[in-house]
Structure formats: structure tokens, C-alpha cells
Design a protein around this motif. Sequence first.
Motif, PDB file in Angstrom:
ATOM      1  N   PRO A  70       0.835  -1.216   0.000  1.00  0.00           N
ATOM      2  CA  PRO A  70       0.000   0.000   0.000  1.00  0.00           C
ATOM      3  C   PRO A  70       0.867   1.262   0.000  1.00  0.00           C
ATOM      4  CG  PRO A  70      -0.691  -1.545   1.708  1.00  0.00           C
ATOM      5  CD  PRO A  70       0.615  -2.038   1.212  1.00  0.00           C
ATOM      6  N   PRO A  71       0.275   2.400  -0.309  1.00  0.00           N
ATOM      7  CA  PRO A  71       1.026   3.659  -0.226  1.00  0.00           C
ATOM      8  C   PRO A  71       1.565   3.878   1.187  1.00  0.00           C
ATOM      9  CG  PRO A  71      -1.038   3.977  -1.402  1.00  0.00           C
ATOM     10  CD  PRO A  71      -1.090   2.605  -0.819  1.00  0.00           C
ATOM     11  N   ILE A  72       2.595   4.657   1.298  1.00  0.00           N
ATOM     12  CA  ILE A  72       3.183   4.971   2.603  1.00  0.00           C
ATOM     13  C   ILE A  72       2.155   5.703   3.449  1.00  0.00           C
ATOM     14  CG2 ILE A  72       4.946   6.372   3.755  1.00  0.00           C
ATOM     15  CD1 ILE A  72       6.824   5.682   1.479  1.00  0.00           C
ATOM     16  N   SER A  73       1.994   5.239   4.675  1.00  0.00           N
ATOM     17  CA  SER A  73       0.940   5.766   5.545  1.00  0.00           C
ATOM     18  C   SER A  73       1.385   7.051   6.236  1.00  0.00           C
ATOM     19  CB  SER A  73       0.587   4.724   6.606  1.00  0.00           C
ATOM     20  OG  SER A  73       1.687   4.522   7.492  1.00  0.00           O
ATOM     21  N   ALA A  74       0.419   7.728   6.841  1.00  0.00           N
ATOM     22  CA  ALA A  74       0.722   8.950   7.592  1.00  0.00           C
ATOM     23  C   ALA A  74       1.632   8.636   8.779  1.00  0.00           C
ATOM     24  CB  ALA A  74      -0.577   9.591   8.079  1.00  0.00           C
ATOM     25  N   GLU A  75       1.432   7.480   9.406  1.00  0.00           N
ATOM     26  CA  GLU A  75       2.278   7.084  10.535  1.00  0.00           C
ATOM     27  C   GLU A  75       3.722   6.872  10.075  1.00  0.00           C
ATOM     28  OE1 GLU A  75       2.592   3.583  13.972  1.00  0.00           O
ATOM     29  OE2 GLU A  75       0.890   3.630  12.564  1.00  0.00           O
ATOM     30  N   GLU A  76       3.892   6.254   8.917  1.00  0.00           N
ATOM     31  CA  GLU A  76       5.239   6.047   8.381  1.00  0.00           C
ATOM     32  C   GLU A  76       5.889   7.371   8.009  1.00  0.00           C
ATOM     33  OE1 GLU A  76       4.714   1.558   6.496  1.00  0.00           O
ATOM     34  OE2 GLU A  76       4.001   3.315   5.378  1.00  0.00           O
ATOM     35  N   GLN A  77       5.107   8.313   7.521  1.00  0.00           N
ATOM     36  CA  GLN A  77       5.640   9.639   7.218  1.00  0.00           C
ATOM     37  C   GLN A  77       6.091  10.352   8.488  1.00  0.00           C
ATOM     38  OE1 GLN A  77       2.161  10.655   4.410  1.00  0.00           O
ATOM     39  NE2 GLN A  77       3.804  11.953   3.665  1.00  0.00           N
ATOM     40  N   ARG A  78       5.346  10.203   9.562  1.00  0.00           N
ATOM     41  CA  ARG A  78       5.753  10.811  10.838  1.00  0.00           C
ATOM     42  C   ARG A  78       7.062  10.202  11.317  1.00  0.00           C
ATOM     43  NH1 ARG A  78       0.102  10.866  11.802  1.00  0.00           N
ATOM     44  NH2 ARG A  78       0.172   8.804  12.804  1.00  0.00           N
ATOM     45  N   PHE A  79       7.208   8.901  11.134  1.00  0.00           N
ATOM     46  CA  PHE A  79       8.438   8.217  11.519  1.00  0.00           C
ATOM     47  C   PHE A  79       9.630   8.776  10.732  1.00  0.00           C
ATOM     48  CE2 PHE A  79      11.277   4.691  10.117  1.00  0.00           C
ATOM     49  CZ  PHE A  79      11.968   4.504  11.309  1.00  0.00           C
ATOM     50  N   LEU A  80       9.468   8.961   9.433  1.00  0.00           N
ATOM     51  CA  LEU A  80      10.540   9.501   8.605  1.00  0.00           C
ATOM     52  C   LEU A  80      10.858  10.955   8.975  1.00  0.00           C
ATOM     53  CD1 LEU A  80       9.437   8.009   5.166  1.00  0.00           C
ATOM     54  CD2 LEU A  80      11.320   7.222   6.618  1.00  0.00           C
ATOM     55  N   ALA A  81       9.832  11.718   9.319  1.00  0.00           N
ATOM     56  CA  ALA A  81      10.040  13.107   9.723  1.00  0.00           C
ATOM     57  C   ALA A  81      10.865  13.195  11.001  1.00  0.00           C
ATOM     58  CB  ALA A  81       8.696  13.812   9.914  1.00  0.00           C
ATOM     59  N   LEU A  82      10.666  12.240  11.907  1.00  0.00           N
ATOM     60  CA  LEU A  82      11.435  12.228  13.159  1.00  0.00           C
ATOM     61  C   LEU A  82      12.914  11.932  12.919  1.00  0.00           C
ATOM     62  CD1 LEU A  82       8.963  10.308  15.523  1.00  0.00           C
ATOM     63  CD2 LEU A  82       9.600  12.727  15.645  1.00  0.00           C
ATOM     64  N   LEU A  83      13.207  11.165  11.870  1.00  0.00           N
ATOM     65  CA  LEU A  83      14.598  10.833  11.566  1.00  0.00           C
ATOM     66  C   LEU A  83      15.358  12.004  10.943  1.00  0.00           C
ATOM     67  CD1 LEU A  83      14.198   7.273   9.992  1.00  0.00           C
ATOM     68  CD2 LEU A  83      15.017   7.837  12.284  1.00  0.00           C
ATOM     69  N   SER A  84      14.647  12.888  10.268  1.00  0.00           N
ATOM     70  CA  SER A  84      15.292  13.936   9.482  1.00  0.00           C
ATOM     71  C   SER A  84      16.242  14.831  10.287  1.00  0.00           C
ATOM     72  CB  SER A  84      14.222  14.783   8.787  1.00  0.00           C
ATOM     73  OG  SER A  84      14.804  15.718   7.925  1.00  0.00           O
ATOM     74  N   PRO A  85      15.868  15.345  11.471  1.00  0.00           N
ATOM     75  CA  PRO A  85      16.808  16.198  12.216  1.00  0.00           C
ATOM     76  C   PRO A  85      18.090  15.466  12.617  1.00  0.00           C
ATOM     77  CG  PRO A  85      14.572  16.455  13.044  1.00  0.00           C
ATOM     78  CD  PRO A  85      14.548  15.283  12.120  1.00  0.00           C
ATOM     79  N   HIS A  86      17.982  14.168  12.867  1.00  0.00           N
ATOM     80  CA  HIS A  86      19.168  13.400  13.246  1.00  0.00           C
ATOM     81  C   HIS A  86      20.125  13.264  12.058  1.00  0.00           C
ATOM     82  CE1 HIS A  86      17.449  12.381  17.138  1.00  0.00           C
ATOM     83  NE2 HIS A  86      16.317  12.080  16.521  1.00  0.00           N
ATOM     84  N   LEU A  87      19.575  13.064  10.867  1.00  0.00           N
ATOM     85  CA  LEU A  87      20.416  13.011   9.672  1.00  0.00           C
ATOM     86  C   LEU A  87      21.069  14.368   9.411  1.00  0.00           C
ATOM     87  CD1 LEU A  87      18.132  10.936   7.274  1.00  0.00           C
ATOM     88  CD2 LEU A  87      20.189  10.158   8.437  1.00  0.00           C
ATOM     89  N   ARG A  88      20.333  15.443   9.637  1.00  0.00           N
ATOM     90  CA  ARG A  88      20.885  16.781   9.441  1.00  0.00           C
ATOM     91  C   ARG A  88      22.037  17.026  10.416  1.00  0.00           C
ATOM     92  NH1 ARG A  88      16.634  19.095   9.242  1.00  0.00           N
ATOM     93  NH2 ARG A  88      16.194  19.681  11.380  1.00  0.00           N
ATOM     94  N   ARG A  89      21.832  16.661  11.672  1.00  0.00           N
ATOM     95  CA  ARG A  89      22.878  16.857  12.678  1.00  0.00           C
ATOM     96  C   ARG A  89      24.141  16.087  12.309  1.00  0.00           C
ATOM     97  NH1 ARG A  89      20.181  15.020  16.584  1.00  0.00           N
ATOM     98  NH2 ARG A  89      19.066  16.961  16.919  1.00  0.00           N
ATOM     99  N   ALA A  90      23.957  14.848  11.863  1.00  0.00           N
ATOM    100  CA  ALA A  90      25.103  14.034  11.475  1.00  0.00           C
ATOM    101  C   ALA A  90      25.843  14.637  10.283  1.00  0.00           C
ATOM    102  CB  ALA A  90      24.643  12.609  11.145  1.00  0.00           C
ATOM    103  N   SER A  91      25.097  15.161   9.309  1.00  0.00           N
ATOM    104  CA  SER A  91      25.740  15.731   8.123  1.00  0.00           C
ATOM    105  C   SER A  91      26.494  17.007   8.463  1.00  0.00           C
ATOM    106  CB  SER A  91      24.702  16.007   7.032  1.00  0.00           C
ATOM    107  OG  SER A  91      23.855  17.083   7.391  1.00  0.00           O
TER     108      SER A  91
END
Length: 246
Positions: free
Chosen positions: A117-138
Motif C-alpha cells: 500500500p502507499p506509505i501511511s501517515a504514521e510512516e511519514q511521521r516516523f521519517l520526519a522524526l529521523l530527518s533532524p538526526h540526519l541533518r545533525r550528522a551531516s
Amino acid sequence: MTRITSTIDAAYTTIALTSVTDSRGRFAAQSPWDAEQLRALQDYELDAIPGLRAAVIGDIDLPQRTLSLVSEGELEQSAFFQEWAKPQGLREACTTKFVHTADRIGLFSTTTWANRPPISAEEQRFLALLSPHLRRASLIGDLLDQTRVTTGMYRGVLDSLAVPVILTGADGAVLHANAHAAKLLDERILLRSRKGVLQAQTPMVSRALLEAIGAAAHADALLGSRVSAFRFPLRASLRRSPISCR
């Protein structure tokens, strides 16, 4: 990348860095996937991949699903889908911009199988939570790279000088000695390094030297009298040209 892929039951996940000037991207990291196909993916222009431009110009930390930006029909009719995604059994991507600087844009993208199925809203929230950590690492990575470049430049300048230069910590620990200083330390006549700490040939001169270094580390204003006290015992004990602690 592998754990993200597994968590949301995707096909693969990538981190890509895109040049601001020419919109060309390169993958910096990815979960296991066909390397040849990933190389081919980088040949596609930004606008040739449905929905990608919206992620590039959109907000940071906002996951963008392909099928929320274009219809399934539009996606399936695109040359990109027919040539690249469909033959591999893929459906859509969810792309998040995690960094945007003057010279590049950082994207991480998770691509799904055609039979899920298409990516769910819950999965999108999970990916959004990861984004600041990737930014900090970069950004930490950028800082380390800049520090390495700066350190290399300083070393090059010091090594080009025709006089001995020794950099120490507040405790006298030798951090760097240019070529002339290294030769001076090897001769062990004027100065030496003992267990990594700068020393003179006599305890009295060594104490004066370390006191001068300690004063310089805490405040340049305190250094004057220490330098004079250091010069005198060094001259008296070694009968060589005086050296200043600078």
C-alpha cells in the motif's frame, strides 16, 4: 538505511546530496540495492522523476510521497516509471529534505515495492522524526571536514617557515613541531620532548618554560615576566642564544 527500509517494509532507502548549481545528485549512502540501477537513476534529470522537484523545493523535515504529488496514472505514464521503476517492481518514493545549504541539498528517500500500500501517515511521521538526526550528522561531518582542511593549512604554513615552531597545550604537551623544530628536538641540545612534553635540559629551565607556556595559555598579558625569567636561566645554563616563548 537498512533499518529504515526494514521498519517500513520498503524496497530500499538512500541518502542523496544534490548540487544547488546543476541539480545533479549523487548517493552518499543506501541500503542494499542493485548498484547498476542506482547509477542509472542518477542520470535522470530532476524534473524527469515525478514528484522529486516538490521535495527539493519544499520544507525541511517534511516527507513528500510521490502519490500525494501526482496521480497513479500520471506516475505510470512517465518515462521514468516505465524505464526504471516498473521493471524493478517498484511503486513510489517518500522523499524528505533533511538539509539545505548554500551549495547542496540533502535528501533521504524510501522507495516501496509495487505490491504494498502507499506509505501511511504514521510512516511519514516516523521519517520526519529521523530527518533532524540526519541533518545533525551531516553538519557534524561538514565541521570535521572543515577542521581537517584548516588544520592542514596551518600545518602547511608552519612547515614552510625557516625557523623552529612548536605548538603545545597548556601543560606543555607537544601538539605539532614543524620540520626545523623536529630537528631541534631530535638533537636534544636546546629542547627535547619527554613522553610528549616539551622540556629543557635542566629542571630549573624546564619549570620556567612550562610556567611560561601555562601563563600564555591562560592570558597573554601574564606572559611578559615569565618569558624574561625563562630567558635568563636558559642562557645561563646552555650558553646558547636565548629563546622566547611565543
